[in-house]
Structure formats: structure tokens, C-alpha cells
Design a protein around this motif. Structure first.
Motif, mmCIF file in Angstrom:
data_model
loop_
_atom_site.group_PDB
_atom_site.id
_atom_site.type_symbol
_atom_site.label_atom_id
_atom_site.label_comp_id
_atom_site.label_asym_id
_atom_site.label_seq_id
_atom_site.Cartn_x
_atom_site.Cartn_y
_atom_site.Cartn_z
ATOM 1 N N ILE B 9 1.026 -1.212 0.119
ATOM 2 C CA ILE B 9 0.157 -0.329 0.166
ATOM 3 C C ILE B 9 0.962 1.658 -0.050
ATOM 4 O O ILE B 9 0.544 2.697 -0.605
ATOM 5 N N PRO B 10 1.719 1.710 1.045
ATOM 6 C CA PRO B 10 2.524 2.238 0.890
ATOM 7 C C PRO B 10 3.539 2.863 -0.557
ATOM 8 O O PRO B 10 3.503 4.369 -0.572
ATOM 9 N N VAL B 11 3.643 1.717 -1.531
ATOM 10 C CA VAL B 11 4.475 1.402 -2.818
ATOM 11 C C VAL B 11 3.618 2.548 -3.544
ATOM 12 O O VAL B 11 3.577 3.797 -4.822
ATOM 13 N N VAL B 12 2.402 2.157 -3.169
ATOM 14 C CA VAL B 12 1.775 1.879 -4.279
ATOM 15 C C VAL B 12 1.003 3.950 -3.886
ATOM 16 O O VAL B 12 0.737 4.634 -5.274
ATOM 17 N N ILE B 13 0.399 3.772 -3.573
ATOM 18 C CA ILE B 13 0.355 5.365 -2.674
ATOM 19 C C ILE B 13 1.080 6.264 -3.099
ATOM 20 O O ILE B 13 0.820 7.310 -3.830
ATOM 21 N N ILE B 14 2.956 5.930 -3.187
ATOM 22 C CA ILE B 14 3.604 6.666 -3.587
ATOM 23 C C ILE B 14 4.087 7.072 -4.682
ATOM 24 O O ILE B 14 3.610 8.018 -5.302
ATOM 25 N N SER B 15 3.489 6.001 -5.659
ATOM 26 C CA SER B 15 3.778 5.894 -6.427
ATOM 27 C C SER B 15 2.724 6.551 -8.232
ATOM 28 O O SER B 15 2.977 7.509 -8.566
ATOM 29 N N ILE B 16 1.397 6.403 -6.232
ATOM 30 C CA ILE B 16 0.117 7.271 -7.636
ATOM 31 C C ILE B 16 0.221 8.776 -7.524
ATOM 32 O O ILE B 16 0.168 9.785 -7.916
ATOM 33 N N ILE B 17 1.365 9.153 -6.268
ATOM 34 C CA ILE B 17 1.298 10.904 -5.544
ATOM 35 C C ILE B 17 2.509 11.635 -7.044
ATOM 36 O O ILE B 17 2.222 12.547 -8.015
ATOM 37 N N CYS B 18 3.400 10.319 -7.127
ATOM 38 C CA CYS B 18 4.816 10.580 -7.916
ATOM 39 C C CYS B 18 4.349 10.771 -9.283
ATOM 40 O O CYS B 18 4.630 11.663 -10.118
ATOM 41 N N GLY B 19 2.946 9.939 -10.032
ATOM 42 C CA GLY B 19 2.897 9.447 -11.365
ATOM 43 C C GLY B 19 1.542 11.109 -10.867
ATOM 44 O O GLY B 19 1.561 11.839 -12.375
ATOM 45 N N THR B 20 0.514 11.321 -9.732
ATOM 46 C CA THR B 20 0.071 12.352 -10.399
ATOM 47 C C THR B 20 0.689 13.697 -10.753
ATOM 48 O O THR B 20 0.605 14.770 -11.257
ATOM 49 N N VAL B 21 1.580 13.913 -9.919
ATOM 50 C CA VAL B 21 2.356 14.917 -9.775
ATOM 51 C C VAL B 21 3.105 15.148 -10.988
ATOM 52 O O VAL B 21 3.093 15.938 -11.532
ATOM 53 N N LEU B 22 3.748 13.889 -11.441
ATOM 54 C CA LEU B 22 4.110 14.303 -13.271
ATOM 55 C C LEU B 22 3.294 14.699 -13.444
ATOM 56 O O LEU B 22 3.669 15.414 -14.780
ATOM 57 N N VAL B 23 2.234 14.005 -13.904
ATOM 58 C CA VAL B 23 1.472 14.875 -14.833
ATOM 59 C C VAL B 23 0.747 15.535 -15.230
ATOM 60 O O VAL B 23 0.594 16.025 -16.291
ATOM 61 N N ILE B 24 -0.046 16.278 -13.895
ATOM 62 C CA ILE B 24 0.700 17.962 -13.870
ATOM 63 C C ILE B 24 1.001 18.943 -14.508
ATOM 64 O O ILE B 24 1.095 19.631 -14.997
ATOM 65 N N ALA B 25 2.580 18.067 -14.133
ATOM 66 C CA ALA B 25 3.297 19.071 -14.280
ATOM 67 C C ALA B 25 3.703 18.705 -15.690
ATOM 68 O O ALA B 25 3.787 19.888 -16.293
ATOM 69 N N SER B 26 3.753 17.549 -16.414
ATOM 70 C CA SER B 26 3.905 18.384 -18.272
ATOM 71 C C SER B 26 3.011 18.537 -18.298
ATOM 72 O O SER B 26 2.472 18.617 -19.308
ATOM 73 N N LYS B 27 1.692 18.773 -18.181
ATOM 74 C CA LYS B 27 0.082 19.121 -18.841
ATOM 75 C C LYS B 27 0.245 21.124 -18.329
ATOM 76 O O LYS B 27 0.572 21.641 -19.186
ATOM 77 N N LEU B 28 1.393 21.047 -17.041
ATOM 78 C CA LEU B 28 1.014 22.859 -17.041
ATOM 79 C C LEU B 28 2.429 23.345 -17.581
ATOM 80 O O LEU B 28 2.288 24.127 -17.823
#
Lengths: 196, 277
Positions: B9-28
Motif C-alpha cells: 500500500i505505501p509503495v502504491v500510494i507513493i507511486s500514485i502521488i509521483c505519477g499525479t505530480v508528473l502528469v500535472i507538471a507535464s500538462k502545466l
């Protein structure tokens, strides 16, 4: 203060990541052919080492350790460093295109470099404080820079010489790397005794 | 089961956070790229020879997209076909490429000149040049160790009788060899021209004559016979102005009249390249 200086100097000379710990050999052999690409790569490594130490140290201290998840250290660090480097690349591309141009090629190359991972994990193993960890990361980066610049000089000297055919290419490079690494053995024990 | 979950669970949560940040950053922070760039890049030959004066094909494609004033006819290896395609994509006026070819300004092969020493150092022209200007008795001439041959992307250069020769049919006119020669013997000339001065010696006539039977002695005979005034002798060496030479009514008279035959008739146009309509 003395301890910080000792950490910095020993990371650069005594425990040089490339030449004494044999981490990050891949870029050491791969990108050291020309001085400018070696410099670019090393600056990118210094940058990433500092950034990833700054990020992984709090994760270890405030997330993994309180929850008894120390065994997840390696995988979480790889994950976080990879994401971080990607993020840095995106930010650089937008706000500092010239810096991105000079570092951009090397950033993806070092996302999961063992030298970077090694610095972050060894920082924890040695029980450094945050400041000490940052200084160690800086020293390790500088040590990498030193090794790369030195070795690119060695390689350009080899280039101009008439190397026996069997040794041409990688074999002579490996021999040269071994000799360069041997020369760094001479630093063993020097730094600790400087301040005693 | 619980141990697995506490690890996953912690690894999945960290991956989701990292992924979201990357997606937002690449869009912005997306940087707009010219949509013509990949098309333009695809047109170019991809040899990264630098004949256009930019840093490789990527550099030229970028310059074409960003700056509408960049001429679309700079790619000499691509010649007519590439220039035509580029002007179609970019919507600029089509101008034909001035096709160029490299020529060696030295004709002093083994039969025409002698060596003054035996050279057994590093087998490269640059190194040989450092030791008393090379082994040949002429210090201006071809060193014959093939620095140009080694850099040629088309393998169009070969060493014959101790001097470099260029296969005109293979040469794409990229000009890399012109920078590799330590004596600066190679230059690019328009492909349609075919008289060349095969000597680079700036020595006085008498001393040139002594060491090389092919050398330009600066007698100025070519200057006098040239009906266009295209040939000029400076520093005991003839040079041809190809702008004037182009419309010569008495083509080749300079080559015939040259006392040491250092002006040579060159080559026929390349039949293998795409013909112009």
C-alpha cells in the motif's frame, strides 16, 4: 564543522564513488570520452545527488522508519528519485531551456544510476544528520566530477597513442580505469589524520 | 496477508502521488513544439554532416521551423529533392541547391615529387604535419596519411600514389574533409565547374619546380589566356573565380595552356544523382 569538512573531503577523495566504491561505473566508462560531455554529465550527477538526498532523507526519517518499513527503502528511493528527475527535467525545459539543453541529455541517463541510489542509501546507513547527508551528497558528486574529468583526460591521451591492436577500445579503457582507481588508494587514511 | 499489504500500500500510494505530480507538471509546463519539426526533420537525409552550417540535421530543421528566413536550399547532400520537399512543407519559395563537390588542391603524387624523409610516427596527417611539415619535400602538399579519408561519411576519398583523391560521384559536398586537412588542401567548388588548380604551393616558381613537376610556378600564363579574367595569380599561386569561370566560351583553355599542367580538367556531372526536371 570539522566533521563536515572531513565528510566532504573523504567523499571526494578517500571514498570516491567511482574509483573506490565502484558505483556509477556505467557513465564513467560511457560518457568520459570527451571532456565537455564528461563535465555535463558530472554536473547533472551533482545536481541529482543533492536533490535526491534532500527528498529521500525526510522520506526515510518521517515515513519509513516510524512505520517500520525500512525494508522498502531501496524500492521507494528508486521510485522517488526517478519521478523527481523527470519532474526536474520538465521544470528545466519550461523555465531554463539553456540549462535543459546542456543537462537534458544526461538527466534521464542518471535517473536510476547506482551512484545516486548509493549516496542516498549510504547517507542513511552512516546515520548522518540532514546537513551531513547533504554535505556527503555534494562531496560524492564532486568526487564523481573529479573522476570523470581526470579520466576523460586519460582517455584523450590514450586516443592519440598507438595502442596494440588487441587492446584497442574497451580493454585499454578498462586498464586505464584500473590504474586511475589504484592511484586513489593513496588517499586512504589521509583525511582522518589531517585534523587530528 | 497483512505484512504484504503494509508493504504494497505505501509503495502504491507513493507511486500514485509521483505519477499525479508528473502528469500535472507535464500538462502545466508543456513546451509547445512546432508540428512541422518532425516532418522537416524526416525530409533531411540524417547524415548530420554539417554542410548546411548548422549543428546536424536537427539543428537545421529547428532553424527552418523557427526562423522563416532560413534558406531551404542549404542541404547539399539532399540536393534538389530535399530542397523541393522542404519548400513545400514550409511554404517558402523554392530555390535550387547549388550542388558542391570537394576537390583536392594537390597533384603531387609519387611520380611528380619526392619524399625528403621517412616518417614513422603516428599515422595521421595532423601528427605528420608537426614534424618538419611532413615527409614530402613540399610542405604545402598532401601528406597522404588520410585524415580526410577517415572523416568522409561517404567513403568517397581514397589515397592513391601518396595523395588523396576524391570520387566525385560519391562526394555529397558536406565539407567535413575541408576541415580535416591540416594543410587546407580541400575546398568545395560548385558541382557544375570542372577546371581546378591542383596545387597549393605559395613558394616561388624556381623552388616549386625543383621539388614537384606538378606545382604551380606562378607564370601567369593562365591569367593571360583566360577570356573571362577568372584566374588570378596571387602569392605565386593561381586561383579560379568560379563566378566568372561559369560562362567561359573557351572552356578548358587554361588547362591546356598550363605549363606544368597543374590546372586540370575535372569530372563529368554525376549520372547517379536524381536528375533535374
Amino acid at each position: 564543522m570539522t566533521k563536515l569538512v572531513i565528510i566532504l573531503l573523504s567523499a571526494v577523495f578517500v571514498n570516491n564513488y567511482v574509483l573506490s566504491r565502484f558505483l556509477g561505473i556505467c557513465p564513467f566508462l560511457g560518457v568520459s570520452k570527451k571532456l565537455d560531455s564528461a563535465t555535463g554529465m558530472s554536473i547533472a550527477v551533482i545536481f541529482v545527488m543533492l536533490m535526491s538526498t534532500a527528498v529521500t532523507y525526510p522520506i526515510q526519517k518521517y515515513l519509513l522508519e516510524p512505520n517500520d518499513l525500512g525494508y522498502l527503502q531501496t524500492i521507494v528511493f528508486i521510485l522517488v528519485i526517478a519521478a523527481l528527475v523527470q519532474l526536474v527535467e520538465i521544470v528545466l525545459k519550461k523555465y531554463a531551456p539553456s540549462l535543459h539543453k546542456s543537462l537534458g541529455v544526461y538527466l534521464p541517463l542518471i535517473t536510476t544510476n547506482c551512484a545516486v541510489l548509493g549516496v542516498t542509501i549510504l547517507n542513511i546507513d552512516e546515520g548522518y544528520t540532514f546537513i551531513e547527508a547533504m554535505v556527503n551528497a555534494l562531496g560524492s558528486g564532486l568526487g564523481f566530477f573529479l573522476a570523470m574529468v581526470m579520466f576523460s583526460g586519460v582517455r584523450s591521451a590514450i586516443e592519440g597513442n598507438d595502442v596494440p591492436e588487441n587492446f584497442r577500445g574497451l580493454p585499454i579503457t578498462l586498464i586505464a580505469a584500473a590504474i586511475t582507481s589504484l592511484s586513489f588508494l593513496g588517499f586512504g587514511g589521509v583525511v582522518e589524520n589531517l585534523f587530528s | 496477508m497483512e505484512e504484504i499489504l503494509t508493504a504494497v500500500i505505501p509503495v502504491v500510494i507513493i507511486s500514485i502521488i509521483c505519477g499525479t505530480v508528473l502528469v500535472i507538471a507535464s500538462k502545466l509546463m508543456a513546451v509547445k513544439e512546432d508540428e512541422r519539426f518532425p516532418k522537416v526533420r524526416e525530409c533531411l537525409p540524417g547524415a548530420n554532416c554539417g554542410a548546411c552550417g548548422f549543428a546536424g540535421c536537427d539543428g537545421y530543421a529547428k532553424a527552418l521551423c523557427e526562423n522563416p528566413d532560413t534558406p531551404s536550399n542549404l542541404c547539399t547532400p539532399g540536393a534538389y529533392a530535399v530542397s523541393k520537399k522542404l519548400s513545400e512543407i514550409l511554404g517558402t519559395k523554392f530555390t535550387d541547391v547549388a550542388e558542391k563537390v570537394a576537390v583536392v588542391h594537390c597533384g603531387g603524387d609519387c611520380s611528380k615529387t619526392q619524399d625528403k624523409a621517412i616518417y614513422s610516427g603516428i599515422q595521421s596527417c595532423k601528427a605528420a604535419k608537426l614534424t618538419y611539415g611532413g615527409k614530402g619535400s613540399c610542405t604545402y602538399g598532401c601528406l597522404g596519411l588520410g585524415d580526410c579519408m577517415n572523416v568522409c561519411p561517404q567513403n568517397a576519398i581514397y589515397i592513391k600514389d601518396g595523395i588523396a583523391k576524391i570520387n566525385m560521384y560519391e562526394c555529397i559536398g558536406c565539407g567535413i574533409c575541408t576541415r580535416a586537412c591540416p594543410n587546407g588542401l580541400i575546398s568545395l567548388i560548385p558541382k557544375s565547374e570542372n577546371v581546378i588548380v591542383t596545387c597549393s604551393s605559395k613558394d616561388k616558381g624556381a623552388s616549386v619546380r625543383k621539388i614537384c613537376s606538378n606545382g604551380c610556378i606562378g607564370c601567369k600564363k593562365c591569367e593571360r589566356v583566360c577570356p573571362q579574367g577568372a584566374i588570378k595569380v596571387t602569392d605565386n599561386l593561381a586561383s579560379i573565380n568560379y563566378e566568372k569561370c561559369r560562362s567561359c566560351p573557351d572552356f578548358g583553355i587554361c588547362a591546356e595552356s598550363c605549363t606544368t599542367s597543374c590546372i586540370a580538367r575535372g569530372f563529368a556531372p554525376n549520372p547517379t544523382r536524381a536528375a533535374r526536371p
